[in-house]
Write an enzyme that holds these catalytic residues in place. Structure first.
Site, PDB file in Angstrom:
ATOM      1  CB  SER A   1      -0.896   0.010   1.244  1.00  0.00           C
ATOM      2  OG  SER A   1      -1.505   1.283   1.429  1.00  0.00           O
TER       3      SER A   1
ATOM      4  CE1 TYR B   1      -4.359  -2.465   4.964  1.00  0.00           C
ATOM      5  CE2 TYR B   1      -3.593  -0.226   4.558  1.00  0.00           C
ATOM      6  CZ  TYR B   1      -4.089  -1.418   4.088  1.00  0.00           C
ATOM      7  OH  TYR B   1      -4.305  -1.589   2.745  1.00  0.00           O
TER       8      TYR B   1
END
Length: 257
Positions: free
Chosen positions: A141, A154
């Site tokens: 990401s 995350y």
């Protein structure tokens, strides 16, 4: 037919980016092994591929459980005899600053997002080494490169996936195995839509604020990421090794004036 005669295993292919990628890979000639934790969603993806003239099977497995992943790979190889492309797409989100993150949430996100890359790779790579060919795509990401409020666990997992990608590439380059990472920005998936509805009093206002993170002024679509995955899976990217590919609308390297 950029993936003709190739077999692709896609984890988390029951919905969102995984499903869109599975459909695109099949359209481009790949035989697709659809993996998901949800039997209903995974079966629907495989059936949709077959309805459109493609070839796919659904194999359920929890990517964070070693015996299940080992069995998944064995069944896939028994069916097709090869795995040319592994897309480690399965992942979950975790919301909260570090001090707000429970032990349970930390462990769950770590297990799915990191162990869920480690285990499929662990069991597929020996097959690729034997054939001296293969392509692995890991889902990272853009948060691996930038800070974002209340995304501690995350961000930690996606940074780890990017570092792991580079290390894997060094280890397996001599076996003609390419390992690259996708770094999306905020993508408008069913998960994000549900998150907006359940986490904000005014989901529309929240959506407009999130759009401002990108120079594009909009969110990406699953198709945007699927097309990038197709590029990495195809021979067109044969000179990309250990590389991060950004599909983030300018979120990582741009800043609005």
């Amino acid at each position: 037919m950029r993936l003709k005669n190739k077999v692709a295993l896609i984890t988390g292919a029951g919905s969102g980016i995984g499903k869109t990628t599975a459909l695109l890979f099949a359209k481009e000639g790949a035989r697709v092994i659809v993996n998901d934790l949800s039997e209903q969603h995974g079966t629907e993806t495989a059936e949709e591929i077959c309805e459109h003239g493609g070839e796919a099977i659904f194999l359920r497995a929890d990517v964070s459980v070693s015996p299940e992943v080992e069995d998944l790979v064995k069944r896939a190889l028994a069916r097709y005899g090869q795995i040319d492309v592994l897309f480690n797409n399965a992942g979950i989100a975790g919301v909260g600053a570090l001090h707000e993150t429970s032990d349970e949430l930390w462990d769950r996100v770590m297990n799915v997002n990191i162990k869920g890359v480690f285990l499929p790779s662990k069991f597929v790579i020996p097959h690729m080494m034997e054939r001296k060919a293969g392509c692995i795509i890991n889902m990272s990401s853009c948060i691996a490169e930038i800070g974002l409020m209340r995304r501690a666990v995350y961000a930690a997992t996606k940074g780890a996936v990017l570092a792991l990608t580079k290390s894997m590439q060094v280890d397996y380059a001599t076996y003609n195995i390419r390992v690259n990472a996708l770094l999306p920005g905020t993508i408008l998936t069913p998960f994000v839509e549900d998150y907006l509805k359940t986490s904000y009093e005014n989901p529309d206002e929240a959506l407009q604020n999130i759009k401002k993170r990108q120079l594009s002024g909009d969110l990406g679509t699953p198709e945007d990421v699927a097309k990038a995955a197709l590029f990495l899976a195809s021979d067109e990217s044969k000179f990309m090794m250990g590389s991060p590919l950004y599909i983030d609308g300018g979120a990582t390297f741009g800043k609005m004036a």
